[in-house]
Design an enzyme around this catalytic site. Structure first.
Site, PDB file in Angstrom:
ATOM      1  N   TYR A  57     -24.648 -14.970 -14.900  1.00  9.95           N
ATOM      2  CA  TYR A  57     -24.810 -16.345 -15.402  1.00  9.95           C
ATOM      3  C   TYR A  57     -24.731 -16.361 -16.930  1.00  9.95           C
ATOM      4  O   TYR A  57     -23.912 -17.075 -17.518  1.00  9.95           O
ATOM      5  CB  TYR A  57     -26.148 -16.946 -14.942  1.00  9.95           C
ATOM      6  CG  TYR A  57     -26.529 -18.204 -15.706  1.00  9.95           C
ATOM      7  CD1 TYR A  57     -25.789 -19.374 -15.573  1.00  9.95           C
ATOM      8  CD2 TYR A  57     -27.617 -18.218 -16.596  1.00  9.95           C
ATOM      9  CE1 TYR A  57     -26.117 -20.528 -16.287  1.00  9.95           C
ATOM     10  CE2 TYR A  57     -27.944 -19.362 -17.305  1.00  9.95           C
ATOM     11  CZ  TYR A  57     -27.201 -20.510 -17.154  1.00  9.95           C
ATOM     12  OH  TYR A  57     -27.519 -21.639 -17.876  1.00  9.95           O
ATOM     13  N   ASP A  79     -30.358 -20.338 -24.010  1.00  2.00           N
ATOM     14  CA  ASP A  79     -30.957 -19.267 -24.834  1.00  2.00           C
ATOM     15  C   ASP A  79     -30.685 -17.887 -24.230  1.00  2.00           C
ATOM     16  O   ASP A  79     -30.830 -16.862 -24.899  1.00  2.00           O
ATOM     17  CB  ASP A  79     -32.470 -19.486 -25.005  1.00  2.00           C
ATOM     18  CG  ASP A  79     -33.257 -19.552 -23.694  1.00  2.00           C
ATOM     19  OD1 ASP A  79     -32.647 -19.496 -22.607  1.00  2.00           O
ATOM     20  OD2 ASP A  79     -34.510 -19.661 -23.761  1.00  2.00           O
ATOM     21  N   GLU A  80     -30.264 -17.869 -22.949  1.00  3.31           N
ATOM     22  CA  GLU A  80     -30.097 -16.577 -22.268  1.00  3.31           C
ATOM     23  C   GLU A  80     -28.949 -15.746 -22.852  1.00  3.31           C
ATOM     24  O   GLU A  80     -28.889 -14.548 -22.639  1.00  3.31           O
ATOM     25  CB  GLU A  80     -29.888 -16.796 -20.765  1.00  3.31           C
ATOM     26  CG  GLU A  80     -31.051 -17.533 -20.146  1.00  3.31           C
ATOM     27  CD  GLU A  80     -31.051 -17.562 -18.619  1.00  3.31           C
ATOM     28  OE1 GLU A  80     -30.478 -16.644 -18.011  1.00  3.31           O
ATOM     29  OE2 GLU A  80     -31.625 -18.511 -18.062  1.00  3.31           O
TER      30      GLU A  80
HETATM   31  P1  NAD Z   1     -27.514 -28.154 -12.401  1.00  3.95           P
HETATM   32  O1  NAD Z   1     -27.150 -26.980 -11.569  1.00  3.95           O
HETATM   33  O2  NAD Z   1     -28.695 -28.973 -12.048  1.00  3.95           O
HETATM   34  O3  NAD Z   1     -26.280 -29.153 -12.487  1.00  3.95           O
HETATM   35  C1  NAD Z   1     -24.961 -28.712 -12.666  1.00  3.95           C
HETATM   36  C2  NAD Z   1     -24.034 -29.863 -12.302  1.00  3.95           C
HETATM   37  O4  NAD Z   1     -22.694 -29.416 -12.547  1.00  3.95           O
HETATM   38  C3  NAD Z   1     -24.117 -30.266 -10.834  1.00  3.95           C
HETATM   39  O5  NAD Z   1     -24.152 -31.677 -10.723  1.00  3.95           O
HETATM   40  C4  NAD Z   1     -22.842 -29.698 -10.240  1.00  3.95           C
HETATM   41  O6  NAD Z   1     -22.355 -30.465  -9.140  1.00  3.95           O
HETATM   42  C5  NAD Z   1     -21.894 -29.750 -11.425  1.00  3.95           C
HETATM   43  N1  NAD Z   1     -20.813 -28.752 -11.329  1.00  3.95           N
HETATM   44  C6  NAD Z   1     -20.949 -27.425 -11.109  1.00  3.95           C
HETATM   45  N2  NAD Z   1     -19.734 -26.841 -11.065  1.00  3.95           N
HETATM   46  C7  NAD Z   1     -18.835 -27.832 -11.274  1.00  3.95           C
HETATM   47  C8  NAD Z   1     -17.411 -27.868 -11.348  1.00  3.95           C
HETATM   48  N3  NAD Z   1     -16.663 -26.767 -11.153  1.00  3.95           N
HETATM   49  N4  NAD Z   1     -16.809 -29.044 -11.602  1.00  3.95           N
HETATM   50  C9  NAD Z   1     -17.528 -30.180 -11.799  1.00  3.95           C
HETATM   51  N5  NAD Z   1     -18.880 -30.212 -11.697  1.00  3.95           N
HETATM   52  C10 NAD Z   1     -19.515 -29.051 -11.453  1.00  3.95           C
HETATM   53  O7  NAD Z   1     -27.623 -27.586 -13.887  1.00  3.95           O
HETATM   54  P2  NAD Z   1     -28.562 -28.058 -15.088  1.00  3.95           P
HETATM   55  O8  NAD Z   1     -29.842 -27.347 -14.992  1.00  3.95           O
HETATM   56  O9  NAD Z   1     -28.546 -29.521 -15.177  1.00  3.95           O
HETATM   57  O10 NAD Z   1     -27.769 -27.435 -16.310  1.00  3.95           O
HETATM   58  C11 NAD Z   1     -26.775 -28.180 -17.004  1.00  3.95           C
HETATM   59  C12 NAD Z   1     -26.212 -27.333 -18.125  1.00  3.95           C
HETATM   60  O11 NAD Z   1     -27.264 -26.968 -19.008  1.00  3.95           O
HETATM   61  C13 NAD Z   1     -25.560 -26.041 -17.684  1.00  3.95           C
HETATM   62  O12 NAD Z   1     -24.416 -25.827 -18.465  1.00  3.95           O
HETATM   63  C14 NAD Z   1     -26.614 -24.973 -17.957  1.00  3.95           C
HETATM   64  O13 NAD Z   1     -26.019 -23.734 -18.218  1.00  3.95           O
HETATM   65  C15 NAD Z   1     -27.269 -25.553 -19.193  1.00  3.95           C
HETATM   66  N6  NAD Z   1     -28.679 -25.164 -19.406  1.00  3.95           N
HETATM   67  C16 NAD Z   1     -29.602 -25.395 -18.440  1.00  3.95           C
HETATM   68  C17 NAD Z   1     -30.934 -25.069 -18.682  1.00  3.95           C
HETATM   69  C18 NAD Z   1     -32.004 -25.363 -17.663  1.00  3.95           C
HETATM   70  O14 NAD Z   1     -33.169 -24.980 -17.886  1.00  3.95           O
HETATM   71  N7  NAD Z   1     -31.717 -26.031 -16.568  1.00  3.95           N
HETATM   72  C19 NAD Z   1     -31.300 -24.485 -19.901  1.00  3.95           C
HETATM   73  C20 NAD Z   1     -30.316 -24.264 -20.861  1.00  3.95           C
HETATM   74  C21 NAD Z   1     -29.010 -24.619 -20.606  1.00  3.95           C
END
Ligand code: NAD
Length: 369
Positions: free
Chosen positions: A194, A170-171
């Protein structure tokens, strides 16, 4: 059941319903998940295996950055290897430790596993880190997404039964004044490295749909909470600090507002979009559950106090306000009418129940039970 299915058809689109039904039916034998060792990705794999009827292969690609942890999936690996009749009928689970910025390695995995669906979670995800060190965000979030899209362009031309589902936030819509909420077609206004990197990847994904006909969907979700989240994020950090009776830092005046969604509800929404989402479309996923940081923290203090047999206000004296984050967005808010009406998804988890489950999980993880 049938009526529910018909609700997903877009009768005003001019496209005959039968053509829409054919498009909605997707081959799902090999799902490739990026970032499946992270918070939401690992929950999604668990959801696919435990809560859904998916019976194909799961290929998890993860670089295992500081945020990725294969232990997040230990229970799943056990489930899949227990040898019961039920599990023998399932597909297999594969883990590939790969950086999505490495095109050659990605290509090898693509050729080996021939995915028909990609669910793209992998990203650098912590706003504070994007301020202190933006480069990995640009690389993983933009270049990494571009690499995956290039593979789809190479392998999926004119294959409308494939799907690239991109997980976004949502950001990207930026800070919104009350009572406004962002719709899927609201303008983007990202203000941190980000959110700018996520906005860039969203635009790239949509450009591959319009320019090359790659079947894509995007979901923009609000803040997730639940088990397996990295300890650097707001809710886990606050719970862990309470358990160690350490201070509870809150940015600025604590009045910044976020919408909070239980991670399993997010996984359910993604699964439904993969089934029923229309290619070239975006879907907002939110809980319509907006809290200021300070109100949320007070509630969390009360839940942790109850769980650890302390008086209601026991942890609240640990709260202190710190210098605000640069460019800290005041409020994010999503309008989620589209996913409810077109996909038939809505939130199932009550916020307090979800928070209690989350606190229980951290108490178990850190041996406080
Ligand atoms: P997280 O940081 O917990 O996990 C990210 C994962 O991606 C990790 O396992 C990391 O090792 C892997 N990763 C990072 N860079 C990489 C690369 N270059 N190659 C392969 N693997 C890689 O993140 P999350 O909170 O689980 O978020 C997952 C997705 O959801 C993201 O795209 C984030 O933008 C989106 N998102 C998250 C939230 C939230 O509240 N956490 C909300 C909306 C959207």
């Amino acid at each position: 059941m049938h009526l529910q299915f018909l609700k997903n058809l877009d009768l005003k689109s001019g496209e005959p319903p039968i053509a829409q039904i054919i498009k909605i039916k997707r081959a799902m034998k090999n799902i490739l998940i990026t970032g499946g060792a992270g918070f939401i990705g690992s929950n999604f794999i668990r959801y696919l295996i435990n809560e859904s009827d998916y019976a194909g292969n799961i290929i998890n690609i993860d670089k295992l950055t500081y945020a990725g942890n294969q232990d997040n999936l230990l229970d799943i690996e056990k489930t899949l290897s227990d040898g019961t009749e039920f599990n023998r009928k399932r597909g297999e689970y594969f883990f590939e430790q790969i950086d999505i910025c490495n095109f050659q390695k990605l290509e090898t995995v693509f050729e080996k596993h021939q995915p028909d669906c990609i669910v793209h979670f992998a990203a650098e995800s912590h706003v504070d880190r994007s301020i202190s060190s933006p480069r990995p965000f640009i690389m993983s979030n933009i270049l990494g997404t571009f690499n995956l899209l290039e593979l789809c362009r190479k392998n999926w031309k004119n294959k409308s039964d494939k799907l690239f589902h991109h997980i976004s936030t949502d950001e990207v819509y930026g800070s919104l004044e009350e009572p406004n909420s962002a719709k899927e077609n609201s303008p983007y206004n990202p203000r941190s490295p980000y959110s700018a990197s996520k906005a860039s990847s969203d635009h790239l994904v949509m450009s591959y749909f319009h320019t090359f006909g790659i079947p894509v969907t995007i979901s923009n979700c609000s803040n997730n909470y639940g088990p397996f989240q990295h300890a650097e994020k707001f809710i886990p950090r606050m719970i862990i600090n309470m358990l160690h009776e350490k201070s509870l830092p809150v940015y600025g005046d604590g009045k910044n507002i976020r919408d909070w969604l239980f991670v399993e509800d997010h996984c359910d929404a993604i699964r439904k979009i993969i089934h029923k989402g229309k290619t070239g479309e975006k879907y907002n996923i939110g809980a319509e559950n907006e809290w200021s940081n300070i109100d949320l923290l007070n509630l969390l203090c009360e839940i942790v106090a109850k769980k650890t047999d302390k008086p209601k206000d026991f942890y609240k004296h640990l709260i202190h306000f710190t210098k605000d984050r640069p460019g800290h967005d005041k409020r994010y808010s999503l309008n989620c009418k589209k996913i409810k009406e077109k996909i038939g998804w809505s939130v199932s988890t009550d916020f307090r129940d979800g928070l209690e489950k989350t606190v229980d999980w951290y108490l178990r993880k850190y041996n406080f039970f």
